[in-house]
Design an enzyme around this catalytic site. Structure first.
Site, short mmCIF file in Angstrom:
data_model
loop_
_atom_site.label_atom_id
_atom_site.label_comp_id
_atom_site.label_asym_id
_atom_site.label_seq_id
_atom_site.Cartn_x
_atom_site.Cartn_y
_atom_site.Cartn_z
N THR A 39 0.81 -1.22 0.00
CA THR A 39 0.00 0.00 0.00
C THR A 39 0.85 1.27 0.00
OG1 THR A 39 -1.63 -1.21 1.28
CG2 THR A 39 -1.85 1.19 1.26
N SER A 74 -6.58 0.57 -2.42
CA SER A 74 -7.32 -0.48 -3.10
C SER A 74 -6.82 -0.67 -4.53
CB SER A 74 -8.81 -0.14 -3.13
OG SER A 74 -9.29 -0.02 -1.81
N GLY A 119 2.96 -3.06 8.24
CA GLY A 119 3.23 -3.78 9.49
C GLY A 119 4.70 -4.17 9.56
N ARG A 156 -26.51 -14.28 34.19
CA ARG A 156 -26.91 -12.94 34.65
C ARG A 156 -28.42 -12.86 34.78
NH1 ARG A 156 -25.55 -8.25 37.17
NH2 ARG A 156 -26.56 -6.44 36.22
N GLY A 184 -22.80 -3.19 31.38
CA GLY A 184 -21.59 -2.49 31.85
C GLY A 184 -20.38 -3.42 31.85
N THR A 215 -10.98 -3.56 6.23
CA THR A 215 -10.18 -2.72 5.33
C THR A 215 -8.94 -3.42 4.81
OG1 THR A 215 -10.97 -0.71 6.42
CG2 THR A 215 -8.91 -0.53 5.20
N GLU A 221 -6.25 -6.51 3.85
CA GLU A 221 -6.46 -7.70 3.00
C GLU A 221 -7.61 -7.44 2.01
OE1 GLU A 221 -4.95 -10.23 2.13
OE2 GLU A 221 -3.32 -10.27 3.59
N ASP A 261 -10.23 -3.92 0.91
CA ASP A 261 -11.39 -3.20 1.43
C ASP A 261 -12.67 -3.99 1.06
OD1 ASP A 261 -12.78 -0.45 2.17
OD2 ASP A 261 -13.69 -1.21 0.32
C1 LIG Z 1 -3.74 -1.37 10.61
C2 LIG Z 1 -3.42 -1.52 9.16
C3 LIG Z 1 -2.46 -2.42 8.76
C4 LIG Z 1 -2.10 -2.53 7.41
N1 LIG Z 1 -1.06 -3.34 7.06
C5 LIG Z 1 -0.60 -3.29 5.78
C6 LIG Z 1 0.61 -3.98 5.42
O1 LIG Z 1 1.28 -4.62 6.25
N2 LIG Z 1 1.03 -3.90 4.13
C7 LIG Z 1 0.34 -3.21 3.18
O2 LIG Z 1 0.78 -3.18 2.04
N3 LIG Z 1 -0.81 -2.55 3.50
C8 LIG Z 1 -1.28 -2.57 4.77
N4 LIG Z 1 -2.43 -1.87 5.10
C9 LIG Z 1 -3.12 -1.10 4.08
C10 LIG Z 1 -4.47 -1.65 3.67
O3 LIG Z 1 -4.32 -2.81 2.93
C11 LIG Z 1 -5.22 -0.54 2.94
O4 LIG Z 1 -5.59 0.42 3.91
C12 LIG Z 1 -6.43 -1.04 2.18
O5 LIG Z 1 -6.03 -1.77 1.07
C13 LIG Z 1 -7.36 0.11 1.74
O6 LIG Z 1 -6.68 1.09 1.05
P1 LIG Z 1 -6.88 2.63 1.46
O7 LIG Z 1 -6.63 2.76 2.92
O8 LIG Z 1 -6.06 3.44 0.55
O9 LIG Z 1 -8.41 2.92 1.23
P2 LIG Z 1 -9.10 3.37 -0.14
O10 LIG Z 1 -8.78 2.41 -1.22
O11 LIG Z 1 -8.82 4.81 -0.38
O12 LIG Z 1 -10.62 3.22 0.27
C14 LIG Z 1 -11.32 4.24 1.00
C15 LIG Z 1 -12.82 4.05 0.78
O13 LIG Z 1 -13.12 4.21 -0.60
C16 LIG Z 1 -13.87 3.13 -1.07
N5 LIG Z 1 -13.48 2.81 -2.45
C17 LIG Z 1 -12.23 2.66 -2.96
N6 LIG Z 1 -12.27 2.31 -4.26
C18 LIG Z 1 -13.58 2.25 -4.58
C19 LIG Z 1 -14.29 1.93 -5.77
N7 LIG Z 1 -13.67 1.58 -6.89
N8 LIG Z 1 -15.62 1.92 -5.72
C20 LIG Z 1 -16.28 2.23 -4.60
N9 LIG Z 1 -15.68 2.55 -3.45
C21 LIG Z 1 -14.34 2.55 -3.43
C22 LIG Z 1 -13.55 1.98 -0.15
O14 LIG Z 1 -14.63 1.07 -0.10
C23 LIG Z 1 -13.34 2.67 1.19
O15 LIG Z 1 -14.58 2.82 1.82
C24 LIG Z 1 -2.80 -1.77 6.44
C25 LIG Z 1 -3.81 -0.90 6.85
C26 LIG Z 1 -4.10 -0.74 8.18
C27 LIG Z 1 -5.13 0.27 8.58
#
Ligand SMILES: Cc1cc2nc3c(=O)[nH]c(=O)nc-3n(C[C@H](O)[C@H](O)[C@H](O)COP(=O)(O)OP(=O)(O)OC[C@H]3O[C@@H](n4cnc5c(N)ncnc54)[C@H](O)[C@@H]3O)c2cc1C
Length: 569
Positions: free
Chosen positions: A86, A92, A125, A258, A340, A361, A363, A365
């Site tokens: 990412t 995505s 990560g 409970r 509670g 989100t 693996e 979204d």
């Molecule tokens: C705690 C954590 C650990 C992570 N670990 C790793 C890691 O180790 N390695 C790594 O590579 N990544 C990692 N990630 C990244 C993660 O894989 C991405 O956050 C994820 O793929 C989503 O990408 P984004 O955050 O850019 O969201 P976006 O892609 O910007 O999505 C934001 C919103 O837009 C919507 N959206 C996007 N595209 C479309 C579309 N075409 N149509 C309709 N709606 C859409 C989505 O549904 C979502 O609601 C991690 C993320 C977190 C938060």
């Protein structure tokens, strides 16, 4: 990190790697991952990043040379690492990542660069503190040609943990959960790595700077590479089912001890005796069993070497999305069901809620995954149609005409028989019909738009909400079928009866949630809706009586479940 080391010392890190470095047993790896899902979810994520994502991409995208050099050290945690896919600008949409690795023929190296601030790797990560080597997803440029996204190994820290020259790392700082994981950002400034650092199972560059791949189409190559990493998605979905089981074990045990209110002082009733309390927990218990069986089937397909890879990817996308949404919804219901006590950290539900949140989100979204699933359904639909001969098409059209007739005469298809609406065959028939209808109408809507001159990709976007509904319809049908066939395999009469009741309840919950749609399409009458609701209610009551046994059957060890309100008495 220390806990992850303990698991590595048990040999769990090496389970999925090919022999001779590992046990070549990906099914056991997913099982181990799902079991850790009952415990701490930071540990789960750290374990998944190190052995699943980082090691898994070396195993599946690299060649024997990379396996020999790295897998033993990765699997024992001697070499902590990252899966750096990412970027801040692209999450995505991984195909359009901007990090670039340019081949330098003079030195036989790749030069890796973060061209803009949005191209920094983000949320990675193991990046902020522990990682020493990263699998970096980057465009690969050889000569004048950009060959698209590939994976390449880039060292980021030395053995003492000092960040290497050309690398900049920043901690993502405190997150909404999973604070046991060191997520961070990475920038590369003309970092040089040898040509052999390219994970070259699907594409290679020789010493003359010649790029070669057995998959000439860049899009197909990219999706083939990404497809080999499907295990992560399956693992997260399976772990989400574990989280739902833990949350329900806590809440159902609490509901059986409970007491609140009652006819007379000293004779207060148990929470499980209240219909609105049962209504919150028992259908979710049935759904959790359903997902359990659906994931059993998915994992069987994953470990089957002769399986259909495209289909597996689609099913994994759909099931991961709906199982993780189910887990979050269940945690919240369980939290409220414990009052509670549920809000006290010691009873674990609040940490579960914060930590499992991001399952929807990472693996992939969830909403994006529903679109992937829908595209696969359309492809299958088209193939089915294309492979039909004239008789097949005639039969199909006849069948459609018969369905249209059904739509026009709801009463003939509606039933008011409670045992019929509880039967697996009737329930599955309804869900199959709905799925077929949704996929076909999705195809028609797209076709109409394309015929009117809209680009296919644009047409698909215009029908996104319908596509998501079709994906849901498919996942719900597959899940119910998996449940029904699992029940069919049980020898013990009493257990089979009990689980069949649970299956009936789950099927009715699914249909009841969409009664409006079934009525709109002439599939259910008002009378059959009422029967469904009544039957559902009485099944909830019956299953509630068995619910303690049903959560105890998850067999989560006491020291792992650990919530004092759920301790065995
Ligand atoms: C705690 C954590 C650990 C992570 N670990 C790793 C890691 O180790 N390695 C790594 O590579 N990544 C990692 N990630 C990244 C993660 O894989 C991405 O956050 C994820 O793929 C989503 O990408 P984004 O955050 O850019 O969201 P976006 O892609 O910007 O999505 C934001 C919103 O837009 C919507 N959206 C996007 N595209 C479309 C579309 N075409 N149509 C309709 N709606 C859409 C989505 O549904 C979502 O609601 C991690 C993320 C977190 C938060």
């Amino acid at each position: 990190l220390r806990w992850t080391q303990t698991l590595a010392d048990e040999g769990l890190g090496l389970l999925s790697y090919p022999e001779p470095h590992g046990s070549a047993d990906p099914g056991s790896f997913v099982a181990a991952f799902a079991m850790i899902g009952h415990h701490d979810l930071s540990l789960l994520t750290k374990f998944g990043v190190q052995f699943g994502l980082f090691g898994g991409s070396i195993a599946r995208l690299g060649s024997a040379r990379h396996h020999d050099e790295y897998l033993a050290a990765v699997g024992s945690l001697a070499l902590p690492g990252c899966f750096a896919m990412t970027e801040t600008g692209h999450g995505s949409n991984v195909r359009d990542l901007e990090t670039v690795a340019v081949y330098d023929e003079a030195t036989d190296e790749f030069v890796v660069t973060t061209p803009t601030d949005l191209a920094r790797k983000d949320y990675i990560g193991n990046a902020a503190v522990h990682g020493r080597l990263a699998v970096v997803f980057t465009r690969l440029v050889v000569g004048d040609t950009d060959h698209g996204v590939h994976a390449i190994l880039v060292p980021i820290r030395d053995e003492d943990g000092t960040v290497l020259p050309g690398i900049t790392i920043e901690d993502n700082s405190e997150k909404g959960g999973l604070n046991g994981v060191d997520n961070g950002r990475i920038w590369f400034e003309e970092v040089r790595v040898p040509r052999g650092a390219l994970l070259d199972r699907f594409a290679s560059v020789d010493e003359h700077g010649e790029y070669d791949s057995d998959i000439p189409n860049p899009d197909r190559r990219f999706f083939t590479m990404i497809g080999t990493l499907v295990g992560g998605r399956i693992s997260v979905g399976a772990a989400a089912v574990s989280v739902a089981k833990s949350a329900l074990t806590i809440a159902v045990r609490y509901a059986h001890r409970r007491r609140q209110f009652g006819p007379a002082r000293g004779f207060e009733s148990l929470l499980i005796e209240y219909p609105i309390h049962r209504q919150e927990l028992i259908p979710r218990l049935a759904a959790t069993y359903a997902y359990h069986f659906a994931f059993e089937e998915l994992i069987d397909a994953y470990v089957d070497p002769g399986g259909d890879q495209r289909r597996l990817e689609a099913e994994a996308a759909g099931l991961k999305a709906y199982a993780t949404w189910h887990a979050l919804d269940t945690i919240q219901a369980a939290r409220e069901a414990c009052g509670g006590q549920g809000y006290l950290a010691v009873n674990r539900l609040t940490a579960m809620r914060a930590d499992a949140d991001v399952f929807t989100t990472y693996e992939g979204d969830n909403k994006v995954l529903t679109q992937l699933m829908a595209k696969a359904l359309l492809t299958e639909f088209r193939q089915q149609f294309e492979s039909m001969n004239a008789t097949g098409v005639a039969r199909y059209l006849f069948h459609r005409a018969a369905s249209a007739l059904t739509e026009a005469s709801p009463v003939t298809m509606s039933t008011t028989d409670s045992s019929q609406v509880s039967s697996a065959s009737w329930q599955i028939e309804q869900l199959r019909w709905r799925e077929a209808h949704l996929v076909e109408s999705l195809a028609q809507r797209i076709k109409r738009r394309i015929e009117a001159g809209t680009e296919p990709a644009e047409a698909f976007i215009e029908v996104q909400t319908h596509a998501a509904t079709a994906a849901a319809g498919h996942v719900e049908r597959v899940t119910l079928e998996a449940f029904a066939s699992a029940v069919g395999r049980i020898d013990d009469e009493a257990a089979r009866r009990s689980l069949d009741k649970l299956r009936a309840l789950h099927g009715l919950s699914t249909i009841q949630a969409d009664l409006g749609w079934f009525q709109e399409h002439g599939r259910m009458s008002g009378a059959s809706s009422r029967v469904i609701r009544k039957t559902h209610e009485s099944l909830v009551r019956e299953v509630a009586d068995e619910s303690l046994a049903l959560v105890n059957a998850f067999a989560i060890p006491e020291q792992v479940l650990a919530a004092p309100i759920a301790a065995s008495q």
